[in-house]
Scaffold this motif. Structure first.
Motif, PDB file in Angstrom:
ATOM      1  N   PRO A   2      -8.036  21.675   3.875  1.00 35.07           N
ATOM      2  CA  PRO A   2      -8.279  23.186   3.876  1.00 35.07           C
ATOM      3  C   PRO A   2      -9.405  23.706   3.862  1.00 35.07           C
ATOM      4  CG  PRO A   2      -6.913  21.972   2.092  1.00 35.07           C
ATOM      5  CD  PRO A   2      -7.829  20.985   2.810  1.00 35.07           C
ATOM      6  N   HIS A   4      -9.488  27.353   3.557  1.00 31.40           N
ATOM      7  CA  HIS A   4      -9.379  28.869   3.104  1.00 31.40           C
ATOM      8  C   HIS A   4      -8.929  28.750   1.535  1.00 31.40           C
ATOM      9  CE1 HIS A   4      -7.661  33.049   2.641  1.00 31.40           C
ATOM     10  NE2 HIS A   4      -8.280  33.138   3.756  1.00 31.40           N
ATOM     11  N   VAL A   5      -9.122  29.679   0.921  1.00 35.73           N
ATOM     12  CA  VAL A   5      -8.963  29.712  -0.684  1.00 35.73           C
ATOM     13  C   VAL A   5      -7.226  29.716  -0.726  1.00 35.73           C
ATOM     14  CG1 VAL A   5     -10.772  30.612  -1.503  1.00 35.73           C
ATOM     15  CG2 VAL A   5      -8.745  31.976  -0.867  1.00 35.73           C
ATOM     16  N   SER A   8      -6.548  25.810  -0.586  1.00 32.98           N
ATOM     17  CA  SER A   8      -7.263  24.863  -1.113  1.00 32.98           C
ATOM     18  C   SER A   8      -6.818  24.278  -2.313  1.00 32.98           C
ATOM     19  CB  SER A   8      -8.597  25.626  -1.694  1.00 32.98           C
ATOM     20  OG  SER A   8      -9.272  25.101  -2.589  1.00 32.98           O
ATOM     21  N   HIS A   9      -6.984  22.943  -2.331  1.00 31.10           N
ATOM     22  CA  HIS A   9      -6.361  22.269  -3.320  1.00 31.10           C
ATOM     23  C   HIS A   9      -6.661  22.457  -4.740  1.00 31.10           C
ATOM     24  CE1 HIS A   9      -4.253  19.564  -0.665  1.00 31.10           C
ATOM     25  NE2 HIS A   9      -5.584  19.302  -0.055  1.00 31.10           N
ATOM     26  N   ARG A  12      -5.670  27.226  -4.624  1.00 33.46           N
ATOM     27  CA  ARG A  12      -4.822  28.019  -4.261  1.00 33.46           C
ATOM     28  C   ARG A  12      -3.854  28.688  -4.973  1.00 33.46           C
ATOM     29  NH1 ARG A  12      -2.220  22.163  -1.930  1.00 33.46           N
ATOM     30  NH2 ARG A  12      -1.320  21.562  -4.005  1.00 33.46           N
TER      31      ARG A  12
END
Length: 450
Positions: A2, A4-5, A8-9, A12
């Motif tokens: 990922p 992008h926020v 994002s793990h 997110r």
């Protein structure tokens, strides 16, 4: 990985929710496109354009688990086309000659636009559900705090006493308007597309409307009066609506942040053991949930000009507009939906300190009640003269850090008309909350949350 926020793990869940991310995940996107192709085949078979057996076979194979995503990605890179590789895979998986009827009479944008509408319908359901739940929580909070007196503030300063339930009822009324808007937009948003290459349905000619009607019925979408390949107002309107919703969530979150300041301390967002406010200041209880909501609202608002720009499509089709929408619409849905879900979380666990609210009412030692005194005195000397008298007494009280009652009693212009007991009674905050409780009751009387 990922990048992008939103995906994002690590981060997110600060920017959205898992159900909304699932709506816009590749697997669901492809399934929506496949659902369109299957529904189109069934509609065309019902109108005698393709064999019934072919439609049945296409429907059976139009499942995302039958798609090779690695090959799909490779095909998109090779063809520089988002849909052709999927059409090829679906056709190749059909037995017999059923594959030759896949995508009959349609164009790519028919599929991708309608697929996006199908995704938005799912997202819309999640966001609306959370808005309705938030409305219920706000109604309960307004009812609980109907009579809780607190400082009303204008320009960041103490103004007149209000009740906390009154403040919350204003939030509730605003949220309900958004729920109304969400319902109102559905007939304009949930409209499918089957128009062919340039929108004229030349591929099916006079049989096109009948196929279109069956196709939209299959998908549970409304029929357009005319193809809307270059008309992007539906998506732009929905983006603007979501930005409005997110802005309200940001407003509520910001208000909680302000009321949670140490020197105010009238409310606090949900706190649990293990929540850490600072890496270096162990005492901090920061409003980090509400700060996140405010960030989501600001990010959502920033996508509105992008979606409005996508409305400037050229001629009968403009791929650049679609590319903008594919990026901006999922993002604004996830951000706005996240803001609603997180605001729901904040309101459900909101701590209200009634004693602190009442103490803050007395913080200025009666100055909040200056209007009540002015209006009563004005009955004898006129409003403007009374304003000047009480203003002078108020400024002396403020600058000398004394109760307003004392400075009023020292002024013969006041005591000539008002007794000490009357002044004391006029300075009671509970007696000057106006119609706060009436307005709370009026909002609650319109409740749809029971």
């Amino acid at each position: 990985m990922p990048a992008h926020v939103i995906d994002s793990h690590l981060f997110r869940d600060m920017y959205g929710t898992e159900p909304l991310r699932a709506v816009f995940a590749d697997a669901n996107l492809v399934q929506c496109w496949l659902d369109y192709e299957a529904a189109l085949a069934r509609a065309e078979a019902a109108e005698g354009l393709i064999p019934t057996e072919a439609a049945e076979e296409i429907t059976a194979r139009a499942r995302v688990e039958n798609i090779d995503f690695a090959a799909l990605k490779e095909g998109i890179d090779e063809t520089v086309h988002e849909l052709v590789p999927l059409i090829r895979q679906l056709a190749s998986r059909c037995e017999g000659d059923a594959g030759r009827y896949v995508h009959w009479g349609a164009t790519t944008q028919d599929v991708t636009d309608t697929g996006l509408v199908l995704q938005l319908r799912q997202a819309h359901g999640h966001i609306l559900h959370d808005l309705q739940a938030l409305s219920g929580e706000l109604a309960a909070l307004a009812r609980r705090e109907r009579d809780t007196v607190m400082p009303g503030r204008t320009h960041g300063q103490h103004a007149l006493p209000i009740t906390f339930g009154f403040k919350v009822a204003i939030w509730l009324d605003e949220v309900r308007r958004h729920i109304e808007r969400m319902h109102q937009v559905e007939p304009r948003l949930l409209v499918g597309q089957f128009a062919g290459a340039v929108g004229s349905l030349a591929s099916l000619s006079e049989r096109g409307p009948a196929v279109q009607a069956r196709l939209m019925a299959e998908l549970g979408l409304a029929m357009p009066a005319i193809g809307w390949h270059p008309a992007r107002d539906r998506f732009a309107e929905y983006g603007v609506l979501l930005a409005l919703v997110a802005a309200t969530m940001g407003k509520i979150a910001h208000e909680i942040i302000l009321l949670q300041k140490s020197e105010v301390a009238e409310v606090e967002e949900p706190y649990r053991r293990g929540k850490v406010g600072s890496s270096t200041m162990p005492h901090k209880r920061n409003p980090m949930l509400c700060e996140g909501i405010l960030a989501e609202a600001r990010l959502a608002r920033g996508l509105v000009p992008t979606l409005l720009g996508a409305m400037e499509a050229e001629h009968e089709r403009d791929w650049s507009a679609m590319h903008v929408e594919w990026a901006a619409l999922p993002e604004i849905c996830i951000l706005a939906g996240g803001a609603v879900a997180h605001t729901l979380q904040a309101i459900r666990g909101l701590r209200v300190d009634r004693k602190r609210m009442r103490r803050n009412v007395d913080l200025l030692h009666g100055l909040m009640m200056s209007e009540a005194v002015m209006l009563r005195l004005g009955e004898f000397v006129g409003r403007q003269t009374a304003h000047e008298i009480v203003h002078e007494a108020s400024m002396r009280a403020f600058e000398e850090e004394r109760p307003l009652r004392d400075t009023l009693l020292e002024d013969e212009h006041v005591t000539r008309h008002l007794s000490a007991q009357e002044i004391t009674d006029l300075l009671r905050p509970e007696a000057y909350i106006g119609l706060c409780t009436y307005f709370v009751d009026q909002v609650l009387a319109n409740s749809t949350e029971e």
